[in-house]
Each structure stands twice: as structure tokens, then as C-alpha cells.
Design an enzyme around this catalytic site. Structure first.
Site, PDB file in Angstrom:
ATOM      1  N   LEU A   1       0.938  -1.005  -0.023  1.00  0.00           N
ATOM      2  CA  LEU A   1       0.160  -0.124   0.029  1.00  0.00           C
ATOM      3  C   LEU A   1       0.953   1.272  -0.009  1.00  0.00           C
ATOM      4  CD1 LEU A   1      -2.892  -0.986   2.629  1.00  0.00           C
ATOM      5  CD2 LEU A   1      -3.076  -0.600   0.305  1.00  0.00           C
ATOM      6  N   ASP A   2       0.352   2.387  -0.624  1.00  0.00           N
ATOM      7  CA  ASP A   2       1.055   3.569  -0.509  1.00  0.00           C
ATOM      8  C   ASP A   2       1.342   3.999   0.922  1.00  0.00           C
ATOM      9  OD1 ASP A   2       1.040   3.851  -3.387  1.00  0.00           O
ATOM     10  OD2 ASP A   2      -0.715   4.865  -3.440  1.00  0.00           O
ATOM     11  N   ARG A   3       2.543   4.734   1.000  1.00  0.00           N
ATOM     12  CA  ARG A   3       2.680   5.210   2.347  1.00  0.00           C
ATOM     13  C   ARG A   3       1.801   5.848   3.224  1.00  0.00           C
ATOM     14  NH1 ARG A   3       6.753  10.281   2.659  1.00  0.00           N
ATOM     15  NH2 ARG A   3       4.676  11.015   1.861  1.00  0.00           N
TER      16      ARG A   3
ATOM     17  N   ARG B   1      -5.681   7.191  -6.710  1.00  0.00           N
ATOM     18  CA  ARG B   1      -5.585   8.780  -6.339  1.00  0.00           C
ATOM     19  C   ARG B   1      -5.684   9.548  -7.581  1.00  0.00           C
ATOM     20  NH1 ARG B   1      -0.206   8.236  -2.545  1.00  0.00           N
ATOM     21  NH2 ARG B   1      -0.312  10.209  -2.480  1.00  0.00           N
TER      22      ARG B   1
END
Length: 216
Positions: A61-63, A162
Site C-alpha cells: 500500500l502507498d505510504r 488517487r
């Protein structure tokens, strides 16, 4: 663009564990794997390996995204789960809060994505060279000039949710890359959470559904 790395403290939230897998609720602001440089060494998998030394990475997962992540505890479990992700046999459901309220109640974004090389790691829509990227979305609730939406990615591109929300004209609140001004600065974190993950257990083959409620 956010550059400092200040990962959150606190114990990991374990959602499920057995002999083959462990499922964790990743906090926002913590890298899934180490970045380049000693200052980016602190991450979810290294923290997890303190308690589960055999934990192996399956997906990321993205930060700045929180939510459900599954890790294999054996090489066999890692391989089986990785194939499920690669073959799109898993189902991931996210919750996000976005700027503005979409005019429709639901829809699908089908826009190919590719890395924006001069501005990497940012991604962008490119109909000539982008990779197919598809996201289903549905409005759950609207409040003032924001909306809570459920996002179901049908592909797994970097920053897909996003960029697709941005392309709709509804950037995710608090997004350090794709939101600007008050839409980014007035929120303590990016409002994107991996709420549910469905997959088949790598040893038994049984269908599993693991959920973690969005903290916003």
C-alpha cells in the site's frame, strides 16, 4: 510535495494470524517496505518481522494509505497469494473522502496510467503509452463540499485511485501528491483506506474476507 518521513508510533494492529498468513491494518504514514536510504528503513514489514520473523511481502500500500495488508508466513503462502494478486483473483475495497461531490452516484473510471517521469513518483493519464487502469466508484455519503466514496480497483496500478479521483475532478482530501492548497493542507492525513481484502487462503483454499474500518 511531502518529503519528510515521520512514521507513526504505536503497536501494529493484527487482524488475523495463523500458521500461513498474517493480516495487518497498516497505519497511514508508514512505508510498506524500506525506501532508499537509512532514514527510510522503518517500515511495516520490518516492524512486523519483529513479531513474525518469517513474514514475507505479497503486496503493498502507498505510504499515506492505511488499511488491510496480508503477508505470507511461508514461501508457499507468499507464492500462492502473489499469484492471486497478479491474476486479479483478489478483491480490494477502499474508502476515501474526496473534495467536491460527484454529480452521479456511481461510475467507472477507465483511464490508462503511466509514470510522470520528470515528476516521479507521480503518475499521469496517458492514452498513448499508459497501462490499462480501471476503478469502480460509488458515493456513500456527501457532507458540505466533500464526499465519502467506496472505490474498487479492477487493476492495480501505482497511485491508481488517487489519479483516477483527480481525473474525475475530486482529489482525495489530504493527498500530499495530487491535492493542493486547502484540499491538502487542512487534513492530518490522506483520506484513503483499504477497508476490505478478499482472497483465498493459500493453504486451505477457503475464501477469506478481512476488514478494517476506516479511521476517518
Amino acid at each position: 510535495m511531502q518529503t519528510e518521513y515521520n512514521p507513526p508510533d504505536g503497536p501494529l494492529v493484527i487482524l488475523h494470524e495463523d500458521a500461513d498468513i498474517v493480516v495487518v491494518d497498516k497505519p497511514a504514514g508508514l512505508l510498506s517496505v524500506p525506501g532508499r536510504g537509512a532514514h527510510l528503513a522503518d517500515c511495516l514489514i520490518t516492524r512486523l518481522q519483529v513479531a513474525f520473523p518469517d513474514a514475507l511481502l505479497v503486496h503493498r500500500l502507498d505510504r499515506d494509505t492505511s488499511g488491510v495488508m496480508v503477508f505470507g508466513l511461508t514461501p508457499h503462502a507468499q507464492r500462492v497469494l502473489s499469484v492471486q494478486f497478479q491474476d486479479r483473483k483478489t478483491k480490494k475495497t477502499y474508502v476515501a473522502r474526496v473534495h467536491g461531490v460527484p454529480s452521479a452516484k456511481s461510475g467507472t473510471v477507465d483511464l490508462p496510467l503511466i509514470v510522470d517521469w520528470p515528476n516521479r513518483p507521480l503518475q499521469m493519464v496517458c492514452h498513448e503509452t499508459g497501462k490499462p487502469s480501471v476503478t469502480d466508484w460509488r458515493v456513500l455519503k456527501s457532507e458540505n463540499d466533500t464526499a465519502r466514496v467506496r472505490l474498487t480497483p479492477l487493476t492495480g496500478r501505482t497511485h491508481q485511485l488517487r489519479v483516477h479521483m483527480l481525473a474525475l475532478g475530486h482529489p482525495i482530501l489530504g493527498d500530499p501528491f495530487y491535492a493542493h492548497g486547502a484540499v491538502r493542507e487542512n487534513y492530518p492525513r490522506m483520506m484513503l483506506h483499504a477497508e476490505e481484502l478478499r482472497f483465498n487462503h493459500p493453504q486451505t483454499g477457503h475464501s477469506m474476507k478481512v476488514r478494517a474500518k476506516a479511521p476517518f
